[in-house]
Design a protein around this motif. Structure first.
Motif, PDB file in Angstrom:
ATOM      1  N   SER A 144      25.342 -12.386   0.134  1.00 48.13           N
ATOM      2  CA  SER A 144      24.172 -11.652  -0.353  1.00 48.13           C
ATOM      3  C   SER A 144      24.546 -10.749  -1.523  1.00 48.13           C
ATOM      4  CB  SER A 144      23.577 -10.816   0.780  1.00 48.13           C
ATOM      5  OG  SER A 144      23.078 -11.645   1.804  1.00 48.13           O
ATOM      6  N   MET A 145      25.737 -10.173  -1.483  1.00 49.12           N
ATOM      7  CA  MET A 145      26.196  -9.358  -2.609  1.00 49.12           C
ATOM      8  C   MET A 145      26.379 -10.218  -3.847  1.00 49.12           C
ATOM      9  SD  MET A 145      29.476  -6.786  -2.750  1.00 49.12           S
ATOM     10  CE  MET A 145      28.804  -5.849  -1.366  1.00 49.12           C
ATOM     11  N   LEU A 146      26.910 -11.438  -3.688  1.00 50.11           N
ATOM     12  CA  LEU A 146      27.041 -12.347  -4.824  1.00 50.11           C
ATOM     13  C   LEU A 146      25.677 -12.769  -5.332  1.00 50.11           C
ATOM     14  CD1 LEU A 146      28.771 -14.105  -6.683  1.00 50.11           C
ATOM     15  CD2 LEU A 146      28.786 -15.858  -4.890  1.00 50.11           C
ATOM     16  N   GLN A 271      35.808 -11.723  -2.562  1.00 46.35           N
ATOM     17  CA  GLN A 271      36.592 -10.574  -2.092  1.00 46.35           C
ATOM     18  C   GLN A 271      38.075 -10.718  -2.448  1.00 46.35           C
ATOM     19  OE1 GLN A 271      35.852  -9.984   2.110  1.00 46.35           O
ATOM     20  NE2 GLN A 271      33.619 -10.201   1.862  1.00 46.35           N
ATOM     21  N   VAL A 272      38.365 -11.313  -3.619  1.00 44.34           N
ATOM     22  CA  VAL A 272      39.765 -11.425  -4.027  1.00 44.34           C
ATOM     23  C   VAL A 272      40.344 -10.075  -4.404  1.00 44.34           C
ATOM     24  CG1 VAL A 272      39.546 -13.812  -4.794  1.00 44.34           C
ATOM     25  CG2 VAL A 272      39.013 -11.967  -6.383  1.00 44.34           C
ATOM     26  N   ASP A 273      39.478  -9.072  -4.606  1.00 45.05           N
ATOM     27  CA  ASP A 273      39.985  -7.734  -4.909  1.00 45.05           C
ATOM     28  C   ASP A 273      40.749  -7.148  -3.728  1.00 45.05           C
ATOM     29  OD1 ASP A 273      37.458  -5.658  -3.736  1.00 45.05           O
ATOM     30  OD2 ASP A 273      37.214  -7.831  -3.846  1.00 45.05           O
ATOM     31  N   ARG A 274      40.567  -7.739  -2.546  1.00 43.18           N
ATOM     32  CA  ARG A 274      41.278  -7.258  -1.364  1.00 43.18           C
ATOM     33  C   ARG A 274      42.674  -7.860  -1.241  1.00 43.18           C
ATOM     34  NH1 ARG A 274      37.436  -8.984   3.318  1.00 43.18           N
ATOM     35  NH2 ARG A 274      39.324  -8.369   4.490  1.00 43.18           N
ATOM     36  N   LEU A 275      42.983  -8.870  -2.057  1.00 43.11           N
ATOM     37  CA  LEU A 275      44.268  -9.557  -1.966  1.00 43.11           C
ATOM     38  C   LEU A 275      45.246  -8.992  -2.983  1.00 43.11           C
ATOM     39  CD1 LEU A 275      42.968 -13.225  -1.616  1.00 43.11           C
ATOM     40  CD2 LEU A 275      43.759 -11.697   0.199  1.00 43.11           C
ATOM     41  N   PRO A 276      46.432  -8.613  -2.570  1.00 42.47           N
ATOM     42  CA  PRO A 276      47.400  -8.036  -3.503  1.00 42.47           C
ATOM     43  C   PRO A 276      48.170  -9.117  -4.260  1.00 42.47           C
ATOM     44  CG  PRO A 276      48.287  -8.006  -1.291  1.00 42.47           C
ATOM     45  CD  PRO A 276      46.894  -8.565  -1.189  1.00 42.47           C
ATOM     46  N   GLY A 277      48.584  -8.805  -5.464  1.00 45.45           N
ATOM     47  CA  GLY A 277      49.480  -9.663  -6.227  1.00 45.45           C
ATOM     48  C   GLY A 277      48.958 -11.080  -6.402  1.00 45.45           C
ATOM     49  N   ALA A 310      37.699 -18.302  -7.740  1.00 44.76           N
ATOM     50  CA  ALA A 310      37.833 -17.029  -7.029  1.00 44.76           C
ATOM     51  C   ALA A 310      37.121 -15.936  -7.805  1.00 44.76           C
ATOM     52  CB  ALA A 310      39.309 -16.682  -6.852  1.00 44.76           C
ATOM     53  N   LEU A 311      36.510 -15.005  -7.077  1.00 41.58           N
ATOM     54  CA  LEU A 311      35.796 -13.904  -7.720  1.00 41.58           C
ATOM     55  C   LEU A 311      35.670 -12.746  -6.744  1.00 41.58           C
ATOM     56  CD1 LEU A 311      32.757 -14.009  -6.331  1.00 41.58           C
ATOM     57  CD2 LEU A 311      32.434 -15.861  -7.948  1.00 41.58           C
ATOM     58  N   SER A 312      35.090 -11.720  -7.251  1.00 41.83           N
ATOM     59  CA  SER A 312      34.793 -10.548  -6.427  1.00 41.83           C
ATOM     60  C   SER A 312      33.399 -10.062  -6.784  1.00 41.83           C
ATOM     61  CB  SER A 312      35.824  -9.438  -6.661  1.00 41.83           C
ATOM     62  OG  SER A 312      35.443  -8.252  -5.980  1.00 41.83           O
ATOM     63  N   ALA A 313      32.474 -10.231  -5.853  1.00 40.69           N
ATOM     64  CA  ALA A 313      31.112  -9.763  -6.100  1.00 40.69           C
ATOM     65  C   ALA A 313      31.054  -8.246  -6.155  1.00 40.69           C
ATOM     66  CB  ALA A 313      30.184 -10.299  -5.010  1.00 40.69           C
ATOM     67  N   MET A 314      32.011  -7.582  -5.512  1.00 39.19           N
ATOM     68  CA  MET A 314      32.026  -6.111  -5.508  1.00 39.19           C
ATOM     69  C   MET A 314      32.400  -5.571  -6.876  1.00 39.19           C
ATOM     70  SD  MET A 314      31.694  -3.296  -3.714  1.00 39.19           S
ATOM     71  CE  MET A 314      31.845  -3.793  -2.000  1.00 39.19           C
TER      72      MET A 314
END
Length: 616
Positions: A144-146, A271-277, A310-314
């Motif tokens: 829904s955010m996307l 939500q790739v912003d939650r994944l490091p490196g 991959a993306l980040s809707a946030m």
């Protein structure tokens, strides 16, 4: 927020298009005349302009509808030729296939093909300028955010409460999509418009985005809505998150069954912003591996297939790339054709077991037909009839060319002993006759069963059963009809025809008899003293007649073997041909008709698949 989002009312309920959708017109059937008449009517009907989705505003200039509504896509689109030509031919072939198969295959097997034809008819009547894309995902995946990020405005509710989306919500970037949303079943209160302005909106013109409830929702009605809408949209964006991208429910229930729809599928790792490196790249690679195991082709290196990114809707990372991809995807206007083509592929794959069977080429070859004819000839006793005819011919020849003394002796024996020459009929002979009758019937049944099995070999189960049933129906009265033929086409009534040399043989035999009589009288005259005694001449004359008579009879018997054999063969041939004609009319022709029907449906099935099959 209310100033940026415009609610769209359900303004097409009263249109002719909406009325047709409610009446369920355009449903598939197997009436060829009705279909052609409907197609002519559709081509001749003036195009209807879609009514504006914003009645409170000034109507914007509308694009004219295409003249050929069957195509469902404009001729100038990237896939216009395929949809108007190859795909149209596949749909026509599928319709013919269903019509030809209804009496042979159960309705449940044809249900998926019927659904595809129904959806094709419904989709082709609606706007070809719009592409309906569903956004689907699991609970908490951020779909829904996307959805809101693509629309540029808060449309679908987001939050921690699960499930957040309880009903499909639609966002349309241009007018004229009301009929499509009616088909999906989205009411007017759940139809929205994005925040207007900018080149990005122009690139997405024609896009209709639908936010679906969670496919793994605890509410059964939500999952049912997802399943229903997924069969009606042109494309799907699957939103997964780093925690549930490998969820078995997602892959086994949706991605794997829809692997053939790869060209109209987007798989987005949110939500790739939650994944490091480099963790995002590792998760994305693992996601591609899972999709490959599901059988879904990936659109990499210019090859057609699913789009994975991959993306980040946030944070907005990668959202612009997805918007650009959607814009190009929508402007191609090929999603409806691709989706429908994939649906036809899926229906053809489900129907393959009932149209294609691994094994030898089905049908009846000449050896099988000859064997069936031989079995019928054996059952009707054609060989015995030929032998009886041959004996009758030779018996008639013996009566005409035999010595008169032997014929006189036979006549005397028959007159002295009434019933001589007739075999007595006892209980054992009667039982053997009954047993022979039962055996003849069994031979007919075995012949029919053998030819049916031969014809059905290599056929799929429904068509093999139809072939066997047609053979059994045709053989219902076959034994009785063969019995009648055995009487009519058996040994001909009356005496067999006599060859040209028979009169000469009869005269010669008469001459031999006269020699015997003359020699005997001559000898008697000498004995009583009437003639001068000279024993040798009358004895020689009598011996000539006595020896010549049997020689003439033997010669006639030897000469009669050839004509008698031909006469018996003709009688056997007539009965064999009569039995073969009866078997052909009652068994072989119905079986051949079923095989021809199967070849017709096979041709239609090959046309549906669009490629040549490996079976026969």
């Amino acid at each position: 927020m209310t100033g940026n989002v415009t609610a769209v009312t359900d303004d097409t309920d009263g249109t002719a298009e909406g009325r047709r959708a409610r009446r369920g017109e355009g449903r598939w059937d197997d009436g060829l005349i009705a279909r052609r008449a409907a197609a002519r009517t559709a081509r001749g009907r003036p195009s209807e302009r879609p009514r504006s989705e914003e009645p409170q505003k000034r109507q914007e200039p509308q694009e004219p509808q295409e003249s050929d509504e069957y195509d469902g896509l404009p001729r100038g689109g990237a896939h216009g030729d395929a949809y108007g030509g190859r795909l149209r031919g596949r749909l026509d072939a599928l319709r013919e296939l269903v019509g030809l198969s209804r009496t042979r295959i159960d309705a449940s097997t044809l249900a998926e093909a019927g659904r595809v034809l129904d959806e094709a008819a419904a989709r082709q009547r609606l706007s070809a300028r719009h592409t309906v894309v569903a956004v689907a995902g699991a609970t908490g995946s951020g779909k829904s955010m996307l959805f809101n990020a693509l629309a540029g405005v808060q449309i679908s509710d987001t939050g921690l409460r699960r499930p957040t989306t309880s009903a499909p919500i639609a966002c349309s970037w241009s007018d004229g999509a009301a009929g499509l949303l009616d088909r999906i079943g989205i009411p007017g209160r759940l139809r929205r418009r994005p925040l207007h302005g900018g080149l990005r909106d122009a690139a997405l013109s024609g896009l209709v985005l639908v936010d679906l409830p969670d496919h793994d929702s605890a509410v059964t009605a939500h999952r049912d809505q997802v399943d229903r809408v997924l069969t009606l949209v042109d494309a799907v964006i699957w939103v997964v998150d780093p925690e549930k991208y490998a969820d078995a429910v997602l892959h086994e229930r949706y991605l794997r069954p829809l692997a053939g729809h790869a060209e109209v599928t987007f798989v987005v790792l949110n939500q790739v912003d939650r994944l490091p490196g480099d963790a995002a790249d590792l998760v994305l690679d693992d996601l591609r591996r899972l999709l490959d195991e599901d059988g879904m082709a990936l659109g990499e290196h210019g090859e057609p297939g699913a789009t994975v990114l991959a993306l980040s809707a946030m944070t907005g990372e990668g959202v612009g790339e997805l918007r650009d991809m959607l814009g190009q995807f929508v402007q191609e206007r090929g999603a409806a054709a691709r989706r429908l083509s994939a649906d036809v592929d899926g229906a053809a794959a489900r129907l393959r077991p009932v149209y294609v069977a691994d094994g030898r080429r089905p049908g009846l070859d000449e050896p099988a037909r000859a064997e069936f004819t031989d079995r019928l000839a054996e059952a009707v006793g054609a060989a015995a009839v030929g032998e009886a005819a041959e004996r009758e011919w030779r018996r008639n020849a013996g009566k005409a060319c035999g010595t008169p003394w032997l014929r006189l002796w036979r006549w005397y024996e028959e007159s002295r002993t009434p019933g001589a020459g007739i075999e007595p009929v006892d209980r054992r002979t009667q039982d053997e006759g009954d047993e022979g009758e039962i055996t003849a019937r069994q031979r007919v049944e075995q012949a029919v069963r053998a030819v049916a099995d031969e014809a059905a070999a290599g056929l799929p189960a429904p068509w093999a059963q139809a072939v066997r049933e047609s053979a059994v129906r045709g053989a219902a009265g076959l034994p009785e009809e063969l019995d009648v033929l055995a009487v009519r086409a058996g040994v001909p009534l009356g005496r067999p025809p006599r060859p040209a040399w028979w009169p000469a043989a009869v005269l010669t035999q008469a001459a031999m008899t006269l020699l015997q009589v003359f020699g005997g009288l001559w000898l008697v005259g000498q004995i009583v003293g009437v003639l001068e005694p000279e024993l040798l001449p009358p004895v020689l004359v009598m011996l000539a007649g006595i020896i010549g008579g049997p020689l003439v009879e033997w010669a006639c018997s030897a000469a009669a073997k050839g004509p008698a054999r031909r006469y018996g063969q003709d009688a056997e041939r007539r009965l064999r041909e009569a039995a073969a004609g009866c078997g052909r009319a009652r068994v072989l022709d119905p079986v051949s008709a079923e095989l021809l029907r199967y070849r017709e449906v096979r041709e239609q099935y090959v046309a549906v698949t669009g490629v040549s099959t490996t079976g026969r």
